[in-house]
Design a protein around this motif. Structure first.
Motif, PDB file in Angstrom:
ATOM      1  N   ILE A 158       0.860  -1.177   0.000  1.00  0.00           N
ATOM      2  CA  ILE A 158       0.000   0.000   0.000  1.00  0.00           C
ATOM      3  C   ILE A 158       0.901   1.233   0.000  1.00  0.00           C
ATOM      4  O   ILE A 158       1.896   1.278   0.730  1.00  0.00           O
ATOM      5  N   TYR A 159       0.533   2.223  -0.811  1.00  0.00           N
ATOM      6  CA  TYR A 159       1.361   3.407  -0.962  1.00  0.00           C
ATOM      7  C   TYR A 159       0.670   4.627  -0.359  1.00  0.00           C
ATOM      8  O   TYR A 159      -0.548   4.789  -0.457  1.00  0.00           O
ATOM      9  N   CYS A 160       1.488   5.488   0.237  1.00  0.00           N
ATOM     10  CA  CYS A 160       0.988   6.723   0.835  1.00  0.00           C
ATOM     11  C   CYS A 160       1.878   7.872   0.354  1.00  0.00           C
ATOM     12  O   CYS A 160       3.086   7.890   0.639  1.00  0.00           O
ATOM     13  N   ASN A 161       1.278   8.777  -0.402  1.00  0.00           N
ATOM     14  CA  ASN A 161       1.993   9.963  -0.888  1.00  0.00           C
ATOM     15  C   ASN A 161       1.475  11.206  -0.194  1.00  0.00           C
ATOM     16  O   ASN A 161       0.277  11.299   0.082  1.00  0.00           O
ATOM     17  N   TYR A 162       2.369  12.161   0.043  1.00  0.00           N
ATOM     18  CA  TYR A 162       1.927  13.406   0.655  1.00  0.00           C
ATOM     19  C   TYR A 162       2.569  14.593  -0.050  1.00  0.00           C
ATOM     20  O   TYR A 162       3.598  14.464  -0.701  1.00  0.00           O
ATOM     21  N   SER A 163       1.935  15.747   0.105  1.00  0.00           N
ATOM     22  CA  SER A 163       2.240  16.854  -0.799  1.00  0.00           C
ATOM     23  C   SER A 163       3.273  17.851  -0.291  1.00  0.00           C
ATOM     24  O   SER A 163       3.854  18.579  -1.094  1.00  0.00           O
ATOM     25  N   THR A 164       3.507  17.940   0.998  1.00  0.00           N
ATOM     26  CA  THR A 164       4.477  18.921   1.489  1.00  0.00           C
ATOM     27  C   THR A 164       5.486  18.246   2.403  1.00  0.00           C
ATOM     28  O   THR A 164       5.265  17.132   2.866  1.00  0.00           O
ATOM     29  N   THR A 165       6.555  18.945   2.664  1.00  0.00           N
ATOM     30  CA  THR A 165       7.647  18.349   3.436  1.00  0.00           C
ATOM     31  C   THR A 165       7.197  17.965   4.838  1.00  0.00           C
ATOM     32  O   THR A 165       6.591  18.763   5.542  1.00  0.00           O
ATOM     33  N   SER A 166       7.489  16.738   5.214  1.00  0.00           N
ATOM     34  CA  SER A 166       7.261  16.278   6.584  1.00  0.00           C
ATOM     35  C   SER A 166       8.126  15.060   6.814  1.00  0.00           C
ATOM     36  O   SER A 166       8.320  14.256   5.904  1.00  0.00           O
ATOM     37  N   ASP A 167       8.644  14.909   8.000  1.00  0.00           N
ATOM     38  CA  ASP A 167       9.437  13.718   8.291  1.00  0.00           C
ATOM     39  C   ASP A 167       8.790  12.889   9.393  1.00  0.00           C
ATOM     40  O   ASP A 167       9.467  12.141  10.093  1.00  0.00           O
ATOM     41  N   ARG A 168       7.485  13.047   9.534  1.00  0.00           N
ATOM     42  CA  ARG A 168       6.775  12.250  10.539  1.00  0.00           C
ATOM     43  C   ARG A 168       5.543  11.651   9.893  1.00  0.00           C
ATOM     44  O   ARG A 168       4.646  12.378   9.452  1.00  0.00           O
ATOM     45  N   LEU A 169       5.504  10.340   9.863  1.00  0.00           N
ATOM     46  CA  LEU A 169       4.392   9.657   9.228  1.00  0.00           C
ATOM     47  C   LEU A 169       3.962   8.491  10.095  1.00  0.00           C
ATOM     48  O   LEU A 169       4.789   7.812  10.715  1.00  0.00           O
ATOM     49  N   TYR A 170       2.658   8.257  10.142  1.00  0.00           N
ATOM     50  CA  TYR A 170       2.077   7.265  11.037  1.00  0.00           C
ATOM     51  C   TYR A 170       1.146   6.372  10.243  1.00  0.00           C
ATOM     52  O   TYR A 170       0.457   6.829   9.336  1.00  0.00           O
ATOM     53  N   TRP A 171       1.134   5.101  10.611  1.00  0.00           N
ATOM     54  CA  TRP A 171       0.184   4.154  10.037  1.00  0.00           C
ATOM     55  C   TRP A 171      -0.750   3.666  11.141  1.00  0.00           C
ATOM     56  O   TRP A 171      -0.306   3.352  12.254  1.00  0.00           O
ATOM     57  N   TYR A 172      -2.052   3.601  10.772  1.00  0.00           N
ATOM     58  CA  TYR A 172      -3.083   3.138  11.694  1.00  0.00           C
ATOM     59  C   TYR A 172      -3.905   2.062  11.027  1.00  0.00           C
ATOM     60  O   TYR A 172      -4.033   2.024   9.794  1.00  0.00           O
ATOM     61  N   ARG A 173      -4.504   1.229  11.869  1.00  0.00           N
ATOM     62  CA  ARG A 173      -5.443   0.217  11.407  1.00  0.00           C
ATOM     63  C   ARG A 173      -6.798   0.508  12.025  1.00  0.00           C
ATOM     64  O   ARG A 173      -6.895   0.878  13.202  1.00  0.00           O
ATOM     65  N   GLN A 174      -7.858   0.303  11.222  1.00  0.00           N
ATOM     66  CA  GLN A 174      -9.216   0.443  11.735  1.00  0.00           C
ATOM     67  C   GLN A 174     -10.040  -0.764  11.330  1.00  0.00           C
ATOM     68  O   GLN A 174     -10.185  -1.057  10.144  1.00  0.00           O
ATOM     69  N   ASP A 175     -10.608  -1.453  12.312  1.00  0.00           N
ATOM     70  CA  ASP A 175     -11.545  -2.529  12.054  1.00  0.00           C
ATOM     71  C   ASP A 175     -12.940  -1.932  11.936  1.00  0.00           C
ATOM     72  O   ASP A 175     -13.219  -0.875  12.509  1.00  0.00           O
ATOM     73  N   PRO A 176     -13.835  -2.617  11.224  1.00  0.00           N
ATOM     74  CA  PRO A 176     -15.178  -2.053  10.996  1.00  0.00           C
ATOM     75  C   PRO A 176     -15.878  -1.656  12.279  1.00  0.00           C
ATOM     76  O   PRO A 176     -15.946  -2.435  13.237  1.00  0.00           O
ATOM     77  N   GLY A 177     -16.364  -0.438  12.328  1.00  0.00           N
ATOM     78  CA  GLY A 177     -17.106   0.046  13.486  1.00  0.00           C
ATOM     79  C   GLY A 177     -16.243   0.385  14.693  1.00  0.00           C
ATOM     80  O   GLY A 177     -16.774   0.730  15.752  1.00  0.00           O
ATOM     81  N   LYS A 178     -14.946   0.281  14.546  1.00  0.00           N
ATOM     82  CA  LYS A 178     -14.035   0.500  15.672  1.00  0.00           C
ATOM     83  C   LYS A 178     -13.204   1.753  15.484  1.00  0.00           C
ATOM     84  O   LYS A 178     -13.263   2.417  14.450  1.00  0.00           O
ATOM     85  N   SER A 179     -12.414   2.055  16.519  1.00  0.00           N
ATOM     86  CA  SER A 179     -11.541   3.209  16.462  1.00  0.00           C
ATOM     87  C   SER A 179     -10.234   2.857  15.744  1.00  0.00           C
ATOM     88  O   SER A 179     -10.089   1.776  15.176  1.00  0.00           O
TER      89      SER A 179
END
Lengths: 114, 110
Positions: B21-42
């Protein structure tokens, strides 16, 4: 245990009614956030606060209001001006410092207009 | 204005297969986080990537960050059904806001 508590889990609002969603954290985090999530969509920022008695609007603040009178608490009021409030609302908090500042999320409040 | 994109938005894969899975972003940042969400959950925090070249691995998931390309990847190895969820990347923007991507809905089929 430390964490973020949102209440209620489910909330029903009548047309024209204001409702308040609670968010409390005992992580001693400085920053708190409110996000809205519509079905099948990503998260959109409503308001955020980095210190007590100060907060800033996010991308979709219209129809919402917040307060930050205590470090631990960041309640969100959905006003009657918000015409389509049915959504999943998520509160988050993070430390304000250099280095890791990941956001931790509460369990969410599902708001439905009836 | 910081914008975060993910692709694909929907991913259906068979158990045992690999995918990214790819994640692109548009401006400079050196902090990136990945999260998981199950259906109906946080959202549940998966990875915190704080510098160029950062790589983190947990089980069948591995995340990396290339700040020069403004790109993060989440690689899935030998997928299992339990990995079925929606995965979000988030980039830290101005004022310590977290801007989220639209999410990638992953279904792992037996």
């Amino acid at each position: 245990d430390g964490g973020i508590t949102q209440s209620p889990k489910y909330l029903f609002r009548k047309e024209g009614q204001n409702v308040t969603l609670s968010c409390e954290q005992n992580l001693n985090h400085d920053a708190m956030y409110w996000y809205r999530q519509d079905p099948g969509q990503g998260l959109r920022l409503i308001y955020y606060s980095q210190i007590v008695n100060d907060f800033q609007k996010g991308d979709i603040a219209e129809g919402y209001s917040v307060s930050r009178e205590k470090k631990e608490s960041f309640p969100l009021t959905v006003t009657s001006a918000q015409k389509n409030p049915t959504a999943f609302y998520l509160c988050a908090s993070s430390i304000v410092r250099t280095g890791s500042t990941e956001a931790f999320f509460g369990q969410g409040t599902r708001l439905t207009v009836v | 204005e910081l914008k975060v994109e993910q692709n694909p938005l929907f991913l259906s894969m068979q158990e045992g297969k690999n995918y990214t899975i790819y994640c692109n972003y548009s401006t400079t940042s050196d902090r990136l986080y990945w999260y998981r969400q199950d259906p109906g959950k946080s959202l549940e925090s998966l990875f915190v990537l704080l510098s160029n070249g950062a790589v983190k691995q947990e089980g069948r998931l591995m995340a990396s960050l290339d700040t020069k390309a403004r790109l993060s990847t989440l690689h899935i190895t030998a997928a299992v059904h339990d990995l079925s969820a929606t995965y979000f990347c988030a980039v830290e923007g101005y004022g310590q806001n977290f801007v989220f991507g639209p999410g990638t809905r992953l279904s792992v089929l037996p």
